[in-house]
Design an enzyme around this catalytic site. Structure first.
Site, short mmCIF file in Angstrom:
data_model
loop_
_atom_site.label_atom_id
_atom_site.label_comp_id
_atom_site.label_asym_id
_atom_site.label_seq_id
_atom_site.Cartn_x
_atom_site.Cartn_y
_atom_site.Cartn_z
N TRP A 21 0.85 -1.20 0.00
CA TRP A 21 0.00 0.00 0.00
C TRP A 21 0.89 1.25 0.00
O TRP A 21 1.89 1.31 0.70
CB TRP A 21 -0.88 -0.01 1.25
N GLN A 27 4.54 5.36 -5.32
CA GLN A 27 5.64 6.11 -4.71
C GLN A 27 7.02 5.67 -5.16
O GLN A 27 7.96 6.46 -5.11
CB GLN A 27 5.56 6.00 -3.18
N TYR A 54 -5.07 -0.28 -4.62
CA TYR A 54 -3.75 0.34 -4.46
C TYR A 54 -3.21 0.76 -5.83
O TYR A 54 -3.03 -0.08 -6.72
CB TYR A 54 -2.76 -0.61 -3.79
N GLN A 177 -8.34 -7.15 9.20
CA GLN A 177 -7.16 -6.30 8.95
C GLN A 177 -7.46 -4.86 9.39
O GLN A 177 -7.97 -4.06 8.62
CB GLN A 177 -6.75 -6.33 7.48
N TRP A 205 -2.36 -3.27 10.00
CA TRP A 205 -1.67 -2.34 9.13
C TRP A 205 -1.23 -1.11 9.91
O TRP A 205 -1.78 -0.80 10.96
CB TRP A 205 -2.51 -1.96 7.91
N SER A 206 -0.23 -0.45 9.39
CA SER A 206 0.36 0.74 9.98
C SER A 206 0.88 0.53 11.41
O SER A 206 0.62 1.34 12.29
CB SER A 206 -0.63 1.91 9.96
N GLN A 291 14.88 -1.05 4.29
CA GLN A 291 13.80 -0.93 5.25
C GLN A 291 13.21 -2.30 5.59
O GLN A 291 12.80 -2.56 6.72
CB GLN A 291 12.71 0.00 4.71
N ASN A 295 12.97 -3.87 9.39
CA ASN A 295 11.71 -4.25 10.04
C ASN A 295 11.64 -5.73 10.40
O ASN A 295 11.04 -6.11 11.40
CB ASN A 295 10.53 -3.88 9.14
#
Length: 336
Positions: A21, A27, A54, A177, A205-206, A291, A295
């Site tokens: 996402w 991006q 998305y 989710q 998420w997030s 990244q 993570n």
């Protein structure tokens, strides 16, 4: 990497799940997106989450290309349906039978697979009878196009109704989710207890609160160039609720806790959501391969009660907990 069962099923997924996402198809360039997927695979991530909405279907296409050539049986591929896609016609949205049956075929084509492991209702459709939606999902499962069904941002009552119908129709609704992080805990009082009762897991998420829990945003300072807070394609809108000095100040108090554990602040944030027994996986995205490597180090980390208390003491005053926000933040009518 460690793996957890998803809901009351025999399906295991990687507790760090890669989500695309706000990145793939928008991006970051496609070659960088493929590098991020490769980094996820190399790190032991086997579960990949996307959605047709998305980048208006482009994210599914990018993910399908990036996973091409991998052994399908070794992957768990998730996607979602609900939000408007394509030309956004009157039936290109929602959870009607027509849209679900057409949307799953489009997703499978873009993902270059015969089936998805989990097909998720991306929100609750207030304009379609739940019986119609659940019957369509049952048929998708019987056709072999999805193995399991999940939902996203449904309330506890909506989950109960959905699970009851799924059992009557002979398929498994096994996941939810929601947004969940140290700062956003609205699922804890109602959604999580209902899910535990129903045999449903959370895929959250997030977990890093759109990057705020990395600590890179400082109170009283301009956001770093190139960060999500400066992204005009949607990232800055999503992160705006956290870009307040009291929140950013509290987040800085998490750094000594992370340092004591030899973790980055991002790793601490991801590890924190995984302490919840009802959480099967934390969704992480990436705009750079490094990244992913950062993570994934949160996998298997255990935080003791003293650490959890230190975290609450640091940020407790800015945590959002109101369970009503699950419903209030969902569309009250079908989006167009």
């Amino acid at each position: 990497m460690e793996f957890r069962y998803l809901g009351n099923s025999g399906l295991k997924i990687s507790e760090i799940t890669y989500g695309n996402w706000l990145t793939h198809g928008s991006q970051v360039e496609n070659d960088v997106a493929s590098q991020c997927v490769r980094a996820a695979l190399d790190a032991g991530i086997s579960t990949f989450d996307t959605a047709d909405v998305y980048a208006n279907t482009a994210a599914e296409t990018v993910l399908g290309e990036a996973l091409k050539g991998e052994r399908r049986e070794s992957l768990e591929i998730f996607t979602k349906v609900y939000w408007p896609t394509g030309p956004k016609g009157k039936n290109d949205t929602g959870l009607s039978r027509k849209h679900i049956m057409e949307a799953i075929d489009g997703s499978l084509e873009r993902l270059q697979t015969d089936y998805v492991d989990l097909y998720q209702a991306h929100r609750y459709d207030t304009e379609t009878p739940l019986e119609e939606t659940m019957q369509a999902f049952a048929d998708v499962v019987r056709q072999g196009k999805a193995l399991y069904i999940g939902v996203s941002e449904w309330t506890a009552d909506q989950l109960r109704a959905g699970v009851e119908l799924s059992k009557e129709l002979g398929f498994q609704l096994i996941s939810s989710q929601p947004q969940y992080s140290m700062l956003w805990r609205v699922i804890e009082d109602e959604v999580v207890p209902a899910s535990q009762e129903l045999g449903v897991s959370q895929i959250v998420w997030s977990p890093i609160a759109q990057g705020v829990l990395t600590g890179k945003y400082k109170p009283g300072a301009e956001p770093p160039a190139g960060s999500r807070a400066t992204d005009s394609k949607g990232g800055s809108d999503m992160i705006s609720r956290w870009m307040k000095d009291d929140v950013l100040t509290a987040v800085q108090d998490l750094k000594p806790i992370a340092d004591d554990l030899d973790l980055t602040m991002a790793q601490l944030a991801v590890a924190w959501v995984l302490q919840n027994d009802n959480v099967a996986a934390a969704l992480v995205g990436a705009s750079r391969p490094e990244q992913v490597h950062d993570n994934v180090k949160a996998a298997g980390v255990r935080l003791d009660a003293d650490v959890m208390k230190r975290i609450d003491d640091a940020i407790g005053s800015v945590v959002v907990r109101d369970p009503k926000l699950t419903a209030e933040n969902s569309p009250q009518s079908r989006p167009v």
